[in-house]
Design a protein around this motif. Sequence first.
Motif, mmCIF file in Angstrom:
data_model
loop_
_atom_site.group_PDB
_atom_site.id
_atom_site.type_symbol
_atom_site.label_atom_id
_atom_site.label_comp_id
_atom_site.label_asym_id
_atom_site.label_seq_id
_atom_site.Cartn_x
_atom_site.Cartn_y
_atom_site.Cartn_z
ATOM 1 N N GLN A 1 0.817 -1.215 0.000
ATOM 2 C CA GLN A 1 0.000 0.000 0.000
ATOM 3 C C GLN A 1 0.850 1.265 0.000
ATOM 4 N N LYS A 2 2.013 1.129 0.648
ATOM 5 C CA LYS A 2 2.852 2.331 0.747
ATOM 6 C C LYS A 2 3.783 2.511 -0.462
ATOM 7 N N MET A 3 4.020 1.432 -1.189
ATOM 8 C CA MET A 3 5.031 1.507 -2.258
ATOM 9 C C MET A 3 4.493 2.191 -3.502
ATOM 10 N N THR A 4 5.366 2.980 -4.145
ATOM 11 C CA THR A 4 4.984 3.537 -5.442
ATOM 12 C C THR A 4 5.132 2.430 -6.481
ATOM 13 N N LEU A 5 4.556 2.660 -7.642
ATOM 14 C CA LEU A 5 4.696 1.674 -8.717
ATOM 15 C C LEU A 5 6.175 1.482 -9.064
ATOM 16 N N GLU A 6 6.932 2.572 -9.075
ATOM 17 C CA GLU A 6 8.372 2.490 -9.388
ATOM 18 C C GLU A 6 9.089 1.604 -8.367
ATOM 19 N N GLU A 7 8.711 1.761 -7.108
ATOM 20 C CA GLU A 7 9.367 0.951 -6.066
ATOM 21 C C GLU A 7 8.980 -0.525 -6.198
ATOM 22 N N LYS A 8 7.740 -0.751 -6.578
ATOM 23 C CA LYS A 8 7.331 -2.158 -6.782
ATOM 24 C C LYS A 8 8.157 -2.782 -7.902
ATOM 25 N N ARG B 1 12.687 -2.950 -15.485
ATOM 26 C CA ARG B 1 13.061 -1.634 -14.957
ATOM 27 C C ARG B 1 12.719 -0.537 -15.973
ATOM 28 N N ASN B 2 12.977 -0.816 -17.244
ATOM 29 C CA ASN B 2 12.774 0.223 -18.252
ATOM 30 C C ASN B 2 11.319 0.391 -18.676
ATOM 31 N N TYR B 3 10.532 -0.672 -18.619
ATOM 32 C CA TYR B 3 9.213 -0.583 -19.267
ATOM 33 C C TYR B 3 7.992 -0.935 -18.426
ATOM 34 N N LEU B 4 8.190 -1.568 -17.278
ATOM 35 C CA LEU B 4 6.986 -2.039 -16.580
ATOM 36 C C LEU B 4 6.081 -0.901 -16.096
ATOM 37 N N VAL B 5 6.681 0.164 -15.606
ATOM 38 C CA VAL B 5 5.856 1.273 -15.107
ATOM 39 C C VAL B 5 4.967 1.786 -16.251
ATOM 40 N N GLU B 6 5.630 2.004 -17.379
ATOM 41 C CA GLU B 6 4.913 2.476 -18.571
ATOM 42 C C GLU B 6 3.803 1.491 -18.975
ATOM 43 N N LEU B 7 4.138 0.206 -18.959
ATOM 44 C CA LEU B 7 3.162 -0.818 -19.378
ATOM 45 C C LEU B 7 1.927 -0.808 -18.471
ATOM 46 N N VAL B 8 2.168 -0.605 -17.171
ATOM 47 C CA VAL B 8 1.031 -0.557 -16.242
ATOM 48 C C VAL B 8 0.210 0.712 -16.506
ATOM 49 N N GLY C 1 -2.044 0.503 -19.253
ATOM 50 C CA GLY C 1 -3.089 -0.516 -19.089
ATOM 51 C C GLY C 1 -2.778 -1.827 -19.780
ATOM 52 N N LYS C 2 -1.500 -2.004 -20.167
ATOM 53 C CA LYS C 2 -1.159 -3.249 -20.878
ATOM 54 C C LYS C 2 -0.798 -4.372 -19.921
ATOM 55 N N VAL C 3 -0.413 -3.998 -18.727
ATOM 56 C CA VAL C 3 -0.129 -4.998 -17.678
ATOM 57 C C VAL C 3 -0.877 -4.553 -16.424
ATOM 58 N N PRO C 4 -1.773 -5.383 -15.877
ATOM 59 C CA PRO C 4 -2.497 -4.959 -14.671
ATOM 60 C C PRO C 4 -1.544 -4.812 -13.480
ATOM 61 N N GLU C 5 -1.777 -3.802 -12.673
ATOM 62 C CA GLU C 5 -0.897 -3.600 -11.516
ATOM 63 C C GLU C 5 -0.986 -4.782 -10.548
ATOM 64 N N THR C 6 -2.129 -5.465 -10.552
ATOM 65 C CA THR C 6 -2.273 -6.625 -9.654
ATOM 66 C C THR C 6 -1.255 -7.724 -9.997
ATOM 67 N N VAL C 7 -0.888 -7.807 -11.275
ATOM 68 C CA VAL C 7 0.106 -8.824 -11.661
ATOM 69 C C VAL C 7 1.482 -8.427 -11.115
ATOM 70 N N VAL C 8 1.760 -7.133 -11.190
ATOM 71 C CA VAL C 8 3.015 -6.640 -10.597
ATOM 72 C C VAL C 8 2.979 -6.922 -9.095
ATOM 73 N N ASP C 9 1.864 -6.603 -8.462
ATOM 74 C CA ASP C 9 1.744 -6.798 -7.005
ATOM 75 C C ASP C 9 1.999 -8.249 -6.611
#
Length: 741
Positions: A31-38, A317-324, A327-335
């Motif tokens: 909950q506290k982490m930014t998408l970049e930190e995840k 590192r280079n593309y996941l933030v952008e992909l989320v 809307g190409k990768v759900p953040e829940t999958v990253v989580d």
Amino acid sequence: MKKCFITLGLLLASLSYAQKNTEQKIDALLQKMTLEEKVGQLNQYTNDANPTGPLVINPNKEKEIKEGKLGSMLNVMGADRTRKYQELAMQSRMKIPLLFGLDVIHGYKITFPLPLAEAASWDLPLIEQSARIAATEAAASGVHWTFAPMVDIARDPRWGRVMEGAGEDTFLGSKIAYARVKGFQGNQLGDVTSVMACAKHFVGYGAAVGGRDYNSVDMSNRMLWETYLPPFKATVDAGVATFMNSFNDLNGIPATANAYLQRDILKGKWKFDGFIVSDWSSINEMIAHGYAKDSKDAAAKALLAGNDMDMESSAYRNYLVELVREGKVPETVVDDAVRRILRKKFELGLFDNPYKYCDLKRQEKALNNLEHAKVAREMAAKSIVLLKNEQNILPLSKDLKTIAFIGPMVKPKRNNHGFWAVDLKEVDSSYIVSQWEGLERKVGKNTKLLYAKGCDIEGNNRSGFEEAIAVAKQSDVVIVSIGERHDMSGEAKSRSNIHLPGIQEEFIQELQKTGKPIVILINAGRPLIFNWIADNMPTIVYTWWLGSEAGNAIADILFGDYNPSGKLPMTFPRDEGQIPLYYNHFSTGRPSKDDNDVVYKSTYIDLPSSPKFAFGYGLSYTTFSYTDLKLSSDKMKSNEQLSISFTLTNSGKYMGEEVVQLYLKDRFGSVVRPVKELKGFQKVKLNPGEQKTITFTIDNELLSFYNDQLQWISEPGTFDIMIGSSSQDIRLQSSFELMPN
Ligand code: BGC
């Protein structure tokens, strides 16, 4: 009894409480982490000093660690170095500790035999202990995670990585896979002597076409399930913390982005709760495979298919933030991927104390423990396979006057470590007993040792022959140590020609002319081909690469202080043209009875089909007899068991250990079944004249297989029982019926 149940109940309850607690802590962190930190947690870089693959990126690692853009590093070791990096992680906003991973493949400071060599011992408790010691040393040196065991089934000795696994057999390989994970992980993660294990390479890597590393793999799903997946399942059963996927494509889909393997099988059917790391840059390599358009596409495909951590390619590192964000990768999958990694960091206790594994005193003690060398010596002696001893030249007498120890392997030290030894720059790795030193320590003062190199491993320089022949002529016995250099088997070390390299065989032919008794030691990381030696020299010992204690262990074997008990975990071919050659093949419609039965038979017209040395083969200085086979019944139903027993007798003069092997054959089925399959083995130690009753229990599991619908079933019918000393040397036979229920 009741008290026992209550204690167990309390233990389970507290375990699940701890698990729940961990999941809640992870929720709070997420909950506290930014998408970049995840995304940072999913990113892994190597230490530049000793990369284990091609370096493609050069980020400012220290800066990225402080910014929380890195979850793990590989190839960092040493209590002080790991502490230095961990201190940087503690300066990041979320203060999430780093994980340090390393290829601790066969030992850390004290090296053990190559994994393939250890497999030749068939000694599961000792294999577990070897992994335990490696873990103890590595964990004391700041390492949290080993990229081992490699559990790839390998039927092609051209593939250089056969040295890193347990050989060709699924049953033996699964048992060893289980033992290795238990050894690395100990009682539980979080103990300071445990490291996380990593089952690799998921999956099919050992079946690369042509034995060429990284090559494609195309196999039926039945073959996948029956032969290649079981060792991986065994690691899950042993509680393995992590998996690594593989460089190859499997049936057209790179393993790194293979959702069937990672999501459906591993995380779905097998309920694996650890995380999956890619192999070195294998996410980006999907561009070269022709499976991803670019690095961004590769990142999306890998994560969606279940690959949690990106080793070294930087695609996440280079593309996941952008992909989320797109809307190409759900953040829940990253989580979910982050959760899996954080879970292991919690289980290791790193959130309580990020420096838990960075203790200089513990490191000093663990890396200087003489007990470790003792076990390595025993493991090395048990890994050696005696291939021939026709004139009983071995064991040698300690009273010999003059021994010549000749060959390119006698004096060099580093070779004995073998491939994938941790070349420790931070930690002293010079502890190796050379073969020469081992012999020197063994013989008494009255024995003179003579040395000559004779020839090189490769090339055709014959200038040393003369000196070596002169030395041989002055001796009572000549021991010649030849083989492959340590780095001729390993990653990216596939060879189309696996004959003994250089002019070593010619050199032996010259030595033979002296008429002296000669003992041949062959050092290698794979099955080699050496037909002239095999046919003409009476005494051959296959030593593989044995690690730190090589010299002592070889001397123990030569002089009978340990009676050889190793058995080949891979078939040795006569010629590359036979490969892949393995004992548990299917029959054809035109099988030949033996090598002379060739007319309109499934054979070669220019080569026998049989192996040079069979799976499971290996001699001892003593002999064993197998008698009195008894079955508890000649029938069983699938919900019943049947026991098979026989008497094993040490019928020779030396105390020794025999690996008794049980093979079964399902005579016919709804799909064809192998000509025989290993289904049990025991390593039994007997004094001369001593007897023991050996029992194997057959249950339905051992009789089951995957049918063409991929269902794990058994089918009523006749099963042949074969018990023996190798897959070819069958001493007792019988059969029984599996009855319908
Ligand atoms: C190998 C892996 C190894 C990794 C990290 C890769 O090239 O295939 O087995 O764990 O490098 O060193």
